[in-house]
Scaffold this active site. Structure first.
Site, PDB file in Angstrom:
ATOM      1  CG  HIS A   1      44.844  20.757 -10.053  1.00 57.50           C
ATOM      2  ND1 HIS A   1      44.625  22.077 -10.391  1.00 57.50           N
ATOM      3  CD2 HIS A   1      44.651  20.051 -11.215  1.00 57.50           C
ATOM      4  CE1 HIS A   1      44.333  22.171 -11.668  1.00 57.50           C
ATOM      5  NE2 HIS A   1      44.340  20.954 -12.194  1.00 57.50           N
TER       6      HIS A   1
ATOM      7  CG  HIS B   1      43.520  16.349 -12.583  1.00 57.38           C
ATOM      8  ND1 HIS B   1      44.616  16.126 -13.384  1.00 57.38           N
ATOM      9  CD2 HIS B   1      43.103  17.604 -12.883  1.00 57.38           C
ATOM     10  CE1 HIS B   1      44.838  17.184 -14.139  1.00 57.38           C
ATOM     11  NE2 HIS B   1      43.934  18.106 -13.844  1.00 57.38           N
TER      12      HIS B   1
ATOM     13  CB  SER C   1      41.387  11.198 -14.603  1.00 55.49           C
ATOM     14  OG  SER C   1      40.086  11.136 -14.060  1.00 55.49           O
TER      15      SER C   1
ATOM     16  CD  GLU D   1      46.854  21.325 -14.294  1.00 51.54           C
ATOM     17  OE1 GLU D   1      46.304  20.205 -14.353  1.00 51.54           O
ATOM     18  OE2 GLU D   1      46.247  22.398 -14.497  1.00 51.54           O
TER      19      GLU D   1
ATOM     20  CE1 TYR E   1      46.490  19.494 -17.620  1.00 51.88           C
ATOM     21  CE2 TYR E   1      45.557  21.687 -17.826  1.00 51.88           C
ATOM     22  CZ  TYR E   1      45.487  20.394 -17.345  1.00 51.88           C
ATOM     23  OH  TYR E   1      44.422  20.010 -16.571  1.00 51.88           O
TER      24      TYR E   1
END
Length: 757
Positions: free
Chosen positions: A119, A229, A324, A509, A552
């Site tokens: 990713h 991520h 994140s 995801e 997602y």
């Protein structure tokens, strides 16, 4: 008679090897790695959906890393490939499987091959087959696609050829400073009773496999799964990069090589004497000018030679949806204050709210820090791994049309998934990469302008409007089929079993809580249906973004708030329930030793109808009287006459467009050091400290990417702390355009020499 005896002896030895494997509890293990770096100029990057994010060089190279594990030469086996790419692609998977079939027959298939993306948002795009994912790349980019497919194929070939007896050890531990939840308000929509079972709103667990050669006892590789991520590099970055997971892999492999007992010690020569002696020597070494070379010359200048890369370290993705790496938090760029909690915006403007990494404002430093944190945790797990994996290898795989799955909920209520659609929260983007002005995460209303624009493309059907609620349909991608489908309908799901380890391959995801629910449901099913074969010691990991891509998957409760992840949950509010239902079927089949009776509808192969609108490369020729590889701007030496640690050494070369040849398993940039009267490579474009940047400009000197432009490459070396004192120079490699009259011609050129003290 002799031939018959030799044949019988071969058969006897073969079966003896199988018996030894079974008795010793060993598997056959093979690892492989191959360069998959795509076009380093003028191609849109995949991830942020930003039209302006066009490749313009290399931060470090991308790789496909593979492990194969088999029970025996003729027994069950599985393949796991980890890509330094935004995600897997259904079309890539289809074409890789076709190539494997032509090489190996039915040994490898969609059932036992998993292809997973890290990713990173800093790799070239244009390799997915659905329109939604190729708009910003101006359609399909064959060069990107071919680089990825070939790298996967050849990394698998390496692993297949390297198969030999070995052992696998598993370890797991928490890493708490490499991710934060970027949608914390949505997480709070999950039931308090459920949230209370966990200490944090992200999964901090890293699971690692350690591969050991059975003959020598040497370590040969490690694969780990951890959720964060690939967005340490921002939406403004133009350099190809594996982001934090690619960085962790580079650090891990270099660490192992450095600490390997067989690692040769570098011998330095001709660097003794006074600083003045070095300066005198340096002043006599001028730029070489552009010189011809071959298509493989740059491979000989690589610092990490293929034959020396005996260790493969991969950092794989997991349920990353709301995690994140920008761990400092999200702040308003105008005021410096924290962003709005529920919408991640500032004064209603989503574009002002941006997450900060630990190296803020230096995104490369943030990438390095988050990569090092994963690497260091992996080293801890690797060096302390004691639990050996033994037992069966097994797998299950099925294709499912996710647009109309009937799902039976716990209260026996039957609901259904929907055709794919995106909501306005999708357009708002995230704190990792803000989206379009005029949208906020959590929006369920669309203003008249955007509604009219939506309806020009496709007005959603009444069924779709009702099915997707509370999402308001901004882009009805599942009902759009011109010029070909905009979103996938048929998706693969897959389970691997490697002893006590269960790997769930998901084509998207999953958010933190969605992943937890899936793992728990599968584990409970295995324990309940396995007749004692599975227990609480089973390890279940999610391999995200695997085999295909469908954006997602949130929980039903998170879907209610319609933040970015929920607005990007394509198949409606019951998407997660559908996944859990279908994975439980696979798990039950595996636990009971039953075969899947139906493999489901095959996904389409849309390669033949892909549109490619990317303009041809610019930078076909140098200015008059100039050769490619000539110096455009030589190194500016500091007043002290020598560079020191932390300084930046910069040279600019006239350069052809790097799209003319990717220099796969080679390098565009090298730092050479003078040793024993010879120039030897010390760093290349796979090193964190050396940057290769490419740009086109017209004769007026204004940077442009038009047909009249000339190209130049900027090599920037940030002198690292471990650089040895001595005499250095920068070298560039490249290739010219292939024409009907002639094939590519290759060139190289070096700067003047300089000293490092």
């Amino acid at each position: 008679m002799r031939r018959k005896t030799e044949t019988l002896l071969s058969i006897f030895l073969f079966f003896l090897c199988q018996i030894i494997l079974i008795v010793n509890g060993e598997y056959l293990i093979g690892l492989g790695s191959y360069d998959m770096t795509g076009p380093a100029s003028q191609v849109n990057m995949m991830g942020y959906g930003n039209f302006d994010q066009i490749t313009g060089g290399i931060h470090f190279r991308l790789r496909a890393r593979t492990f194969i594990v088999a029970e025996s030469f003729n027994g069950m086996r599985l393949v796991f490939v980890n890509l330094d790419a935004g995600m897997a692609s259904q079309l890539v998977t289809i074409k890789v499987l076709e190539r494997l079939k032509s090489r190996y027959g039915n040994i490898y298939s969609e059932e036992n091959v998993a292809i997973s993306g890290t990713h990173t948002h800093a790799g070239p795009g244009g390799y997915l087959q659905y329109v939604t994912y190729s708009v910003t790349s101006l359609g399909f980019v064959p060069q990107s696609f071919e680089a990825i497919v070939t790298a996967i194929e050849l990394s698998i070939v390496q692993a297949h050829d390297n198969l030999k007896p070995g052992s696998i050890f598993i370890n797991k531990g928490d890493l708490e400073n490499a991710g934060i939840n970027r949608s914390p308000s949505a997480y709070l929509f999950n039931p308090q009773e459920e949230r209370s079972k966990y200490n944090t709103n992200i999964d901090t667990l890293m699971t690692l496999l350690k591969f050991v050669d059975g003959d020598t006892g040497k370590n040969i590789g490690a694969f780990s799964w951890f959720a964060t991520h690939g967005t340490s590099m921002s939406r403004n970055n133009k350099l190809i990069s594996g982001d934090n997971k690619g960085a962790a892999a580079r650090f891990f492999e270099d660490w192992f090589t450095k600490n390997s007992p067989t690692k040769s010690t570098k011998v330095l020569g001709n660097i003794s004497g006074s600083n003045q002696d070095l300066l005198n020597k340096t002043s006599k070494i001028k730029p070489t000018g552009g010189q011809p070379c071959t298509n493989t010359t740059s491979q000989g200048f690589k610092v990490r030679k293929d034959k020396e890369m005996k260790f493969v370290g991969a950092f794989c993705q997991s349920n990353v949806g709301d995690v994140s790496p920008n761990v400092v938090g999200a702040f308003c760029i105008d005021s410096g204050l924290p962003c709005d909690f529920n919408h991640s915006s500032c004064h209603g403007n989503d574009q002002l709210c941006v997450g900060r990494g630990p190296g803020y404002p230096d995104e490369i430093l943030s990438t390095k820090i988050i990569g090092k944190r994963q690497f260091q945790k992996a080293v801890d797990l690797f060096t302390s791994a004691k639990q050996e994996l033994t037992g069966k290898i097994d797998y299950r795989h099925v294709y499912i049309n996710f647009t109309n799955i009937k799902v039976q909920l716990e209260d026996n209520k039957v609901v259904q998934t929907c055709p794919a659609a995106l909501g306005p929260g999708f357009a708002a983007g995230t704190t990792d990469g803000p989206g379009v002005f005029g949208f906020q995460q959590g929006d369920t209303e669309i203003n008249p302008f955007w509604k009219k624009l939506r309806d020009v493309l496709r007005e959603p059907s009444p069924y779709q409007v009702g099915c997707q609620k509370p999402k308001t349909v901004l882009l009805d991608s599942g009902e759009m089929f011109w010029p070909y489908p905009w979103a996938p309908a048929i998706l693969p799901i897959q389970i691997f079993r490697l002893g006590r380890l269960i790997i769930l391959s998901v084509p998207g995801e999953f958010t933190t809580m969605a992943g937890r629910r899936l793992r728990e449901a599968v584990k409970e099913t295995l324990v309940r249906s396995g007749n004692g074969e599975f227990d609480d010691q089973a390890h279940v990991v999610i391999a995200g973004l695997t085999n295909a891509y469908s954006q997602y998957i949130t929980t039903f409760e998170e879907y209610e708030q319609q933040r970015y992840e929920a607005a990007s949950t394509l198949y409606g509010p019951h998407t997660l329930s559908a996944y859990i239902q279908e994975f439980k079927k696979l798990a039950e089949s595996m636990a009971k030793g039953e075969n899947i009776t139906t493999k489901g509808p095959s996904p389409p192969d849309l390669l033949s109808i892909q549109l490619s609108l990317l303009p041809n490369p610019t930078g076909d020729s140098p200015p008059p009287g100039i050769n490619f590889g000539d110096i455009k701007q030589d190194i500016t030496v500091p007043k002290s006459g020598t560079f020191t640690k932390g300084d930046r050494v910069i040279a600019i070369f006239w350069s052809a467009n790097p799209r003319y040849d990717l220099l796969t398993e080679g390098t565009f940039a090298v730092v050479e050091m003078l040793q024993h009267q010879s120039w030897l490579p010390e760093y290349d474009d796979d090193d964190f400290c050396l940057f290769f940047k490419w740009q086109a400009e017209n004769i007026t000197g204004i940077a442009r990417d038009d047909v009249n432009s000339y190209g130049y490459a900027t090599l920037e070396w940030e002198v690292p702390e471990d650089a040895s004192p001595g005499v250095y120079r920068l070298r560039h490699f490249g290739s010219t355009k292939e024409t009907k009259e002639s094939s590519n011609s290759y060139y190289t050129g070096a700067s003047s020499a300089f000293t490092v003290s």
